[in-house]
Design an enzyme around this catalytic site. Structure first.
Site, mmCIF file in Angstrom:
data_model
loop_
_atom_site.group_PDB
_atom_site.id
_atom_site.type_symbol
_atom_site.label_atom_id
_atom_site.label_comp_id
_atom_site.label_asym_id
_atom_site.label_seq_id
_atom_site.Cartn_x
_atom_site.Cartn_y
_atom_site.Cartn_z
ATOM 1 N N GLY A 12 0.822 -1.211 0.000
ATOM 2 C CA GLY A 12 0.000 0.000 0.000
ATOM 3 C C GLY A 12 0.849 1.252 0.000
ATOM 4 N N GLY A 24 -0.568 4.988 -1.049
ATOM 5 C CA GLY A 24 -1.564 5.718 -0.276
ATOM 6 C C GLY A 24 -0.998 6.995 0.324
ATOM 7 N N ASP A 61 2.064 -1.808 -4.521
ATOM 8 C CA ASP A 61 0.649 -1.464 -4.454
ATOM 9 C C ASP A 61 -0.058 -2.242 -5.550
ATOM 10 O OD1 ASP A 61 -1.863 -0.048 -3.953
ATOM 11 O OD2 ASP A 61 -0.626 1.479 -2.991
ATOM 12 N N ILE A 62 -1.362 -2.105 -5.605
ATOM 13 C CA ILE A 62 -2.141 -2.828 -6.606
ATOM 14 C C ILE A 62 -2.017 -2.185 -7.980
ATOM 15 C CG2 ILE A 62 -4.353 -1.619 -6.345
ATOM 16 C CD1 ILE A 62 -5.568 -4.584 -6.217
ATOM 17 N N ARG A 63 -1.493 -0.948 -8.008
ATOM 18 C CA ARG A 63 -1.202 -0.256 -9.271
ATOM 19 C C ARG A 63 0.045 0.597 -9.087
ATOM 20 N NH1 ARG A 63 -5.622 1.814 -6.977
ATOM 21 N NH2 ARG A 63 -6.963 0.499 -8.266
ATOM 22 N N ASP A 82 -1.285 -7.452 -4.879
ATOM 23 C CA ASP A 82 -2.591 -7.422 -4.230
ATOM 24 C C ASP A 82 -2.351 -7.797 -2.769
ATOM 25 O OD1 ASP A 82 -5.072 -7.942 -3.129
ATOM 26 O OD2 ASP A 82 -5.775 -9.208 -4.776
ATOM 27 N N TYR A 100 -14.651 0.434 9.144
ATOM 28 C CA TYR A 100 -13.225 0.698 9.295
ATOM 29 C C TYR A 100 -12.801 0.512 10.750
ATOM 30 C CZ TYR A 100 -8.835 3.421 9.016
ATOM 31 O OH TYR A 100 -7.538 3.847 9.069
ATOM 32 N N LYS A 128 -10.346 -2.270 12.584
ATOM 33 C CA LYS A 128 -9.154 -1.876 13.337
ATOM 34 C C LYS A 128 -9.133 -2.510 14.733
ATOM 35 C CE LYS A 128 -7.032 0.477 10.233
ATOM 36 N NZ LYS A 128 -5.829 -0.132 9.610
#
Length: 321
Positions: free
Chosen positions: A9, A12, A35-37, A53, A143, A147
């Site tokens: 990630g 982000g 990251d995924i992209r 992923d 969310y 957590k």
């Protein structure tokens, strides 16, 4: 043996700046962003990058083995406002990714894990002022639920399997370098961009909604400081409260007017107001300060000065081009 770090990630809001900071400390080739992209130009050119992923354990393991990774920073998550729109997707991303990484640490593929929690882990029944390290935690958002569950999984893997996993409950994070990613505290980032570009801002929270916040520089420093601390000083294995400043939309607008006197703000609360109302207003982070020496550097005034200065310089550079 020197550490090799994998960031899941990395594209982000926090991951983008964390990656660059870690590369400056550990060396560019020793910090693998993923990251995924693909990320921005700086991310892609400053060191190794892999498409992963974060819910796919095999993909993660493949990269760990390829680079001989010793530490994983799991920054991939669906944030509060977005997860309320896609509850099952939010739960799946947030929990599957964590359990995948904890299992890899249990199996000794990696030595250390960082996973961020959030003040969203608290809820309407938690004390609003000076919210303590240990207190009632009954979150009302997907969310927040993920957590709280994640914190207990981290503690379980530490107690049961000796996994060295460390965590911080972030307050709202503010940065001028990276756009926010779907959180309820996003207004405190957007307001600076809108002030510079348009001179006006419509806030999705009411003017007196007080929330705990933190400048990105402090959040990054706290994260790395926690990970570099001696294991015997990390006495909390759920997640540490972290705090710096607390303010309202009205207060941040007043600070901005010191630099942009004509700035105006209006208020149009939406579904995010209920989320914000369920969260603490001021957090007690004395345990983090005692255990591993955490200290914040930026208050509202110094943060605003730094952001306005940088955004104005950026705008002038763009105008010249």
């Amino acid at each position: 043996m020197s550490d090799t770090i994998l960031i899941l990630g990395a594209c982000g809001q926090i991951g983008t700046e964390l990656t660059q900071k870690l590369r400056s400390i550990y060396g560019k080739e020793n910090v693998i962003a993923s990251d995924i992209r693909e990320g921005n130009a700086e991310m892609m050119s400053s060191g190794p990058f892999e498409i992963i992923d974060a819910t796919n354990q095999e993909q993660i393991l493949g990269v760990i083995q390829k680079y001989k990774v010793t530490q994983v920073y799991l920054m991939a998550a669906m944030l509060s406002a977005t997860a309320e729109k896609y509850p099952l997707k939010g739960w799946d991303l947030n929990m599957t990714s964590l359990l995948a990484v904890l299992e890899l640490a249990k199996e000794k593929h990696i030595q250390k894990v960082y996973w961020p929690s959030s003040m969203a882990a608290f809820g309407p029944t938690s004390p609003k002022m000076n919210t303590p390290q240990q207190t009632i935690m009954e979150p009302s958002t997907v969310y927040g639920i993920s957590k709280v569950a994640g914190e207990h999984w981290c503690n379980y893997y530490h107690e049961k399997y000796g996994v060295d996993v460390r965590s911080i409950r972030y307050p709202g994070i503010i940065s001028w370098k990276t756009l926010p990613g779907g959180g309820t505290t996003d207004y405190a980032v957007d307001i600076y961009f809108e002030a510079i570009e348009k001179g006006t801002f419509e806030c999705f929270l009411s003017e007196n909604t007080r929330l705990p916040m933190m400048y990105m520089d402090d959040a990054i420093n706290a994260t790395i400081q926690l990970m570099q601390a001696d294991a015997e000083n990390i006495k909390t294995r759920t997640s540490y409260n972290l705090a710096a400043i607390s303010f309202t939309p009205k207060e941040i607008a007043e600070e901005i007017r010191k630099y942009i006197p004509e700035f105006t703000i209006t208020y149009n609360p939406d579904f995010r107001q209920a989320i914000a109302d369920s969260w603490p207003q001021v957090i007690d982070d004395s345990v983090a300060r005692k255990d591993w020496g955490w200290r914040h550097q930026f208050d509202l005034a110094s943060m605003t000065k730094d952001i306005i200065t940088n955004l104005q310089a950026k705008a002038e550079e763009s105008a010249e081009v």
